[in-house]
Write an enzyme that holds these catalytic residues in place. Structure first.
Site, PDB file in Angstrom:
ATOM      1  N   ASP A 407       0.856  -1.188   0.000  1.00 12.99           N
ATOM      2  CA  ASP A 407       0.000   0.000   0.000  1.00 12.99           C
ATOM      3  C   ASP A 407       0.892   1.238   0.000  1.00 12.99           C
ATOM      4  OD1 ASP A 407      -2.294   1.539   0.200  1.00 12.99           O
ATOM      5  OD2 ASP A 407      -2.329   1.462   2.388  1.00 12.99           O
ATOM      6  N   GLU A 410       2.559   4.777  -4.154  1.00  9.42           N
ATOM      7  CA  GLU A 410       2.545   5.720  -5.306  1.00  9.42           C
ATOM      8  C   GLU A 410       3.894   6.403  -5.468  1.00  9.42           C
ATOM      9  OE1 GLU A 410       0.218   5.579  -2.851  1.00  9.42           O
ATOM     10  OE2 GLU A 410      -1.155   4.410  -4.089  1.00  9.42           O
ATOM     11  N   ASP A 484      -9.233   3.636  -1.725  1.00 13.69           N
ATOM     12  CA  ASP A 484     -10.134   4.066  -0.646  1.00 13.69           C
ATOM     13  C   ASP A 484     -11.486   4.566  -1.140  1.00 13.69           C
ATOM     14  OD1 ASP A 484      -8.098   3.345   0.980  1.00 13.69           O
ATOM     15  OD2 ASP A 484      -7.379   5.380   1.348  1.00 13.69           O
TER      16      ASP A 484
HETATM   17  C1  GLC Z   1      -4.685   3.371   2.975  1.00 13.63           C
HETATM   18  C2  GLC Z   1      -5.190   2.151   2.237  1.00 13.63           C
HETATM   19  C3  GLC Z   1      -6.189   1.411   3.089  1.00 13.63           C
HETATM   20  C4  GLC Z   1      -5.530   1.051   4.414  1.00 13.63           C
HETATM   21  C5  GLC Z   1      -5.012   2.293   5.099  1.00 13.63           C
HETATM   22  C6  GLC Z   1      -4.226   1.977   6.359  1.00 13.63           C
HETATM   23  O1  GLC Z   1      -5.706   4.288   3.138  1.00 13.63           O
HETATM   24  O2  GLC Z   1      -5.723   2.489   0.992  1.00 13.63           O
HETATM   25  O3  GLC Z   1      -6.670   0.273   2.445  1.00 13.63           O
HETATM   26  O4  GLC Z   1      -6.441   0.395   5.234  1.00 13.63           O
HETATM   27  O5  GLC Z   1      -4.156   3.006   4.228  1.00 13.63           O
HETATM   28  O6  GLC Z   1      -3.152   1.168   6.091  1.00 13.63           O
END
Ligand code: GLC
Length: 785
Positions: A407, A410, A484
Site C-alpha cells: 500500500d 505511489e 479508498d
Molecule cells: C490506505 C489504504 C487502506 C488502508 C489504510 C491503512 O488508506 O488504501 O486500504 O487500510 O491506508 O493502512
C-alpha cells in the site's frame, strides 16, 4: 483552505490554459533501414519505426536526437523478426507486414496504419507528432465521432471514455472518488479504440506524467507526456480480445494465482490484536462462512515499522499464523514502502548503510511523513535495492506468510504534493533519473521486488501480492484493488466500469473494497456489494478505522444469511473462475469482462456500465441501488437462462428482472457450460466433485475447457495440470457433448466429472462423445482415469 469553498470558482480566477506553441516534426528528409527497423529523419525530429510483431507497430519520436528506443520496465517482450517490405515513392513510404500496412506521408510526416483488410486504424492529417518547448512530446490522431475508448487503467466514471481526458500520475486519493477524480493510484498509459465493431489499441510507453485527451477537440484525440521520447505501440486487433492479446504480449500476463487467493478475504483497518484476529477467524468457522484470508493492516507493526510485529498486541505471530492455517485461514500483512527514520531500527540502519534509500542529487536522503512519521523510501528502481527488499521478505515467509499487501506505494507522502519531491534522484539500474521521470514506476518496481522476494522464499509455492499503485505491466506481479472507496451505493456502481476498464488494461485480478472502505456500511449495501464481490476477480471486504465493523454478521441475521449464501456461491464457482484466471494467464483476456469484449458488433454493449460478464458466457446484472428489487437487464445475442430459476430469455433485448435482496441476477448463455464444485470452508479443504453444468440450447457450437492444477505451486509450468476441452453442439433435436483429449499430467483427487444438463427440451436427445445418454432427469458421471 479557500480552494474548498466557492472561492475556487471566483470569476476573477477564470482558468487560463497555458498554450505553448506546438512544433510539428515537419517534412521527411531521409529514410534509413537499420537493424531494428527504419529511421526517418525529419525537419524537426527523428522517428524510428519498428515492427515489433507482424501485428504490433512501435513508433518512437525524439525531437532532438536519434531515438534511444529504451523501454520502461513495463515492456516485457523482445522485438520479433518480422517479414516486411518497404516501398518508397515520391509522396510516401509504405511498410507492409502480414497484418498491417503503415503509410508515411512525407510532406509533412503523417502516419496512417491500415489493417490487413485495408481498413484505416489510426490516421493523422492536419496534426501528427510534435513537441512543445517545455519538453512535452505529443501525438495527435484523428478521432471519429463514434469512436469508443476503453482502458486507461484505473479510472473512475463510465466505461466509454470518449469525451474525457485523463492524467497518468500515481496519486493517493483518500477522498473523494468521484467520476471526475483523476488521477488515482495506478497509471496504465494504454487504451483500446472500438470503431465500427473493430478494435485497435495504443500503449504509450512513457513513465513521465502523461495526459490522454479525448475531449478538447471533436475530431482529434491526443496523448502527451512531460518529457522523454514519444514511444508508442499500435496493436491492430481486429477484435478487442486480440488487442488484449497483443498488449499483454508486450507488457506480460499474470501468473496463475494460488487458488486460495481467489477465495473470500476479510480485512479491516485494523484488526488490532492477535486476540481480535483469532476471534474473527473463529466466528467465520463457527458460522460456516467460508474464509481464506485475514489481513493485518498497519497496527500489527511496532509503531508502523515494516518487517516487525508489535509484541504487545501480537505476542506470537508465528503461532497465530500456524493455528489459523490449521483452520484454513491465511494471514496477509500490509507492507508499505516508507521506512521509519530511526537509527535504532534495523531496516533503516541497513538502508542507510547499504545506500538503498532515494536521495537528492546532493546526497541527502529524502524523507517524508507517512504512518511511521518521518520515513525514508527504498529506491526500487535499482536492482540491489530490489534484491535487498526481496530478501527482507524472508521475515514474513519464515512466519508462514504467503501473501503480501503493498500500500502507499505511489509513493504516498503526507504533504501538499502527496508524494516525493520530483527532484529526488533514482539510480534506475545505472541510468540515474529524477522522480519526475520515474514516479509512476515506483509501485510497479516495489511490486516486482516483493513478488520476486516472496517467490524466492516460498520454495516453489505461489505467492499472492495485492498492490495499490502500479504501471502498465503490474499484472505480472500483483492484483489491484481500487483504493479508498466509500460505503456509498454510487461507489458500488462505479466499481464496475472501473474494474472492467482495468481488465481491458491487461489487469485481470481486480476488485474494490467490498462494503466500502470509508463511511459506514449497512446491511443492505453490504449484501448487494457481496453479491457483486462474489463475481469480481478479487473478493475482499475491507473497512476503515472509525467506521462500523462490516464483517458478514455485523448487520443482523437476515443479511448474514444472504451474505453467507453468496460467499458460498463464490466457492461453488471456483472451478469456473480458476479456469478463467488460467485463461487470463494464457491469453490476457480478463476474468471480468465488459459485454463489448464478447459482442464488439453490438452497440448496446458499448457503454453498459451496470452489468458485466464472467468469461464469455455468463452475464451478471447486480442490483446497485437501495430498496430496488427490479432492474432492466440487457442480454446480448443468443438465448439466455436465469441461473437460479432456469427461466429462459431471448437475447439482443432488454428484460425487466425481479430480484429480491437474496437474489443476484445471473444469466448463462444457452448452449454453453460452466464448472462448479461444492462449497467448502476454504480451499484448504479438499475440493469435492467437479460438476459441469451444460445449458441446452437450440443451435450453435461452444468450445471451452475445464482446468485444474495443484492450486499452489508452479508445477503447472511443467505440464502438471489438467485441461479438458469440452465442446457442446446444440440443435433442436440433439445436444452433442464432446469431451476432447485430456492435456497435462495433473491427477486431481476426484476420478470422475459429473455432467448435468439444464433446460433440455422433450425432443432433444443427448449424446456424449457420440453415445446416446438419458440425461433428462439425472446427471452423468464421466470416468476420467
Ligand atoms: C490506505 C489504504 C487502506 C488502508 C489504510 C491503512 O488508506 O488504501 O486500504 O487500510 O491506508 O493502512
Amino acid at each position: 483552505m479557500l480552494e474548498d469553498t466557492s472561492f475556487a470558482i471566483h470569476p476573477g480566477k477564470k482558468a487560463t490554459i497555458a498554450q505553448t506553441p506546438y512544433h510539428d516534426i515537419g517534412n521527411v528528409k531521409q529514410v534509413t533501414e537499420t537493424k531494428e527497423g527504419y529511421l526517418i529523419e525529419c525537419e524537426h525530429g527523428f522517428v524510428t519505426i519498428q515492427l515489433y510483431r507482424d501485428d504490433i507497430l512501435r513508433i518512437t519520436m525524439n525531437p532532438a536526437n536519434t531515438p534511444s528506443c529504451d523501454s520502461t520496465p513495463a515492456v516485457y517482450a523482445q522485438k520479433q523478426q518480422v517479414n516486411c517490405s518497404i516501398n518508397e515513392e515520391e509522396e510516401d513510404i509504405t511498410i507492409t507486414s502480414a497484418a498491417l500496412k503503415a503509410v508515411i506521408q512525407k510532406r509533412p510526416f503523417r502516419l496512417t496504419i491500415l489493417d490487413s483488410d485495408g481498413q484505416e486504424i489510426v490516421s493523422e492529417q492536419d496534426k501528427g507528432m510534435g513537441y512543445h518547448e517545455t519538453g512535452d512530446v505529443i501525438c495527435y490522431k484523428e478521432m471519429h465521432q463514434h469512436d469508443r475508448f476503453y482502458g486507461f487503467g484505473e479510472k473512475s466514471g463510465f466505461l466509454d471514455k470518449h469525451g474525457e481526458s485523463y492524467t497518468m500520475w500515481n496519486t493517493d486519493v483518500y477522498a473523494p472518488h468521484n467520476p471526475e477524480t483523476d488521477p488515482l493510484y495506478q497509471s496504465i498509459p494504454y487504451f483500446m479504440t472500438l470503431r465500427n465493431g473493430k478494435a485497435h489499441g495504443i500503449f504509450f510507453d512513457n513513465s513521465y506524467k502523461s495526459t490522454f485527451d479525448m475531449k478538447s477537440e471533436s475530431d482529434h484525440y491526443s496523448f502527451k507526456a512531460e518529457g522523454g521520447e514519444l514511444d508508442y505501440y499500435v496493436f491492430v486487433g481486429p477484435t478487442p480480445k486480440k488487442v488484449l492479446e497483443q498488449y499483454t504480449h508486450i507488457t506480460g500476463r499474470m501468473t496463475i494465482p494460488p487458488k486460495w487467493a481467489i477465495g473470500y478475504h476479510q480485512s479491516r483497518y485494523s484488526y488490532e490484536s492477535e486476540q481480535e484476529v483469532r476471534e474473527i477467524a473463529k466466528t467465520f468457522v463457527d458460522k460456516n462462512i467460508p474464509l481464506e484470508v485475514i489481513y493485518l493492516d498497519i497496527h500489527y507493526m511496532d509503531e508502523y515499522r515494516v518487517f516487525t510485529f508489535n509484541k504487545d498486541q501480537f505476542p506470537n505471530p508465528k503461532q497465530m499464523i500456524s493455528d489459523l492455517k490449521d483452520i484454513g485461514i491465511r494471514i496477509v500483512p500490509i507492507v508499505d514502502p516508507g521506512v521509519k527514520k530511526d537509527p535504532e531500527y534495523e531496516t533503516y540502519q541497513e538502508g542507510i548503510r547499504e545506500d538503498h534509500f532515494c536521495k537528492y542529487i546532493e546526497g541527502d536522503v529524502y524523507t517524508g511523513d507517512v504512518w511511521p512519521g518521518e520515513s525514508a523510501f527504498p529506491d526500487f528502481t535499482d536492482e540491489p535495492t530490489r534484491t535487498w527488499w526481496a530478501n527482507k521478505h524472508k521475515y514474513y515467509a519464515d512466519l508462514g506468510i504467503e501473501g503480501i499487501w503493498n500500500d502507499m506505494n505511489e509513493p504516498a507522502v503526507f504533504n501538499e504534493t502527496k508524494t516525493m519531491d520530483t527532484t529526488v534522484m533514482h539510480k534506475n539500474d545505472g541510468n540515474p533519473a529524477t522522480h519526475r521521470e520515474l514516479h509512476n514506476l515506483y509501485g510497479l518496481q516495489m511490486g516486482k521486488a516483493t513478488f520476486e522476494g516472496m517467490k524466492q522464499h516460498l520454495n516453489g509455492k505461489r505467492s499472492f501480492l495485492l498492490t495499490r499503485a502500479g504501471f502498465a505491466g503490474v499484472q505480472r506481479y500483483a492484483s489491484v484493488w481500487t483504493g479508498d472507496n466509500r460505503s456509498f451505493w454510487e461507489h458500488l456502481q462505479m466499481s464496475l466500469p472501473m474494474c472492467m476498464n482495468l481488465g481491458v488494461s491487461g489487469v485481470p485480478f481486480t476488485g474494490p473494497d467490498v462494503g466500502g472502505f470509508a463511511h459506514d456500511s449497512n446491511g443492505e449495501l453490504l449484501t448487494r456489494w457481496t453479491q457483486v464481490g462474489a463475481f469480481t476477480p478479487y473478493f475482499r471486504n475491507h473497512s476503515a478505522i472509525g467506521t462500523l465493523y462490516q464483517e458478514p454478521w455485523q448487520f443482523g441475521e437476515e443479511y448474514e444469511a444472504i451474505i453467507k449464501k453468496y460467499i458460498q456461491l463464490r466457492y461453488q464457482w471456483l472451478p469456473q473462475l480458476y479456469m478463467l484466471f488460467q485463461n487470463a494467464h494464457e491469453t490476457g483476456s480478463p476474468v471480468m469482462r465488459p459485454l463489448f469484449l464478447e459482442y464488439p458488433g453490438d452497440t448496446k454493449t458499448y457503454n453498459l456500465n451496470d452489468q458485466f460478464m464472467i468469461g464469455d458466457n455468463v452475464v451478471i446484472a447486480p442490483i446497485m441501488q437501495p430498496e430496488v428489487t427490479d432492474r432492466a437487464v440487457y442480454l446480448p445475442e443468443g438465448d439466455w437462462v436465469d441461473y437460479f430459476t432456469g427461466e429462459q430469455y431471448k437475447g439482443s433485448t432488454y428484460h425487466l428482472i425481479h430480484a429480491e435482496l437474496d437474489t443476484l441476477p445471473i444469466f448463462v448463455k444457452q448452449g454453453t457450460f460452466i464448472a462448479h464444485s461444492p462449497s467448502r470452508q476454504s480451499t484448504m479443504v479438499e475440493q469435492g466433485e467437479l460438476q459441469v453444468h451444460v445449458y441446452a440450447g437450440q443451435e450453435g457450437i461452444y468450445e471451452s475447457y475445464v482446468y485444474e492444477d495443484d492450486g499452489e505451486t508452479y508445477q503447472y509450468e511443467q505440464s502438471n495440470y489438467l485441461k479438458l476441452p469440452i465442446q457442446v453442439e446444440c440443435s433442436p433435436s440433439r445436444i452433442d457433448v464432446s469431451i476432447g483429449e485430456l492435456e497435462g499430467s495433473f491427477k486431481p483427487a476426484y476420478s470422475s466429472i459429473s455432467f448435468k444438463l439444464h433446460g433440455l427440451e422433450e425432443q432433444q436427445q443427448v449424446y456424449v462423445n457420440g453415445e446416446r445418454k438419458d440425461l433428462h432427469h439425472a446427471s452423468m458421471e464421466l470416468g476420467l482415469f
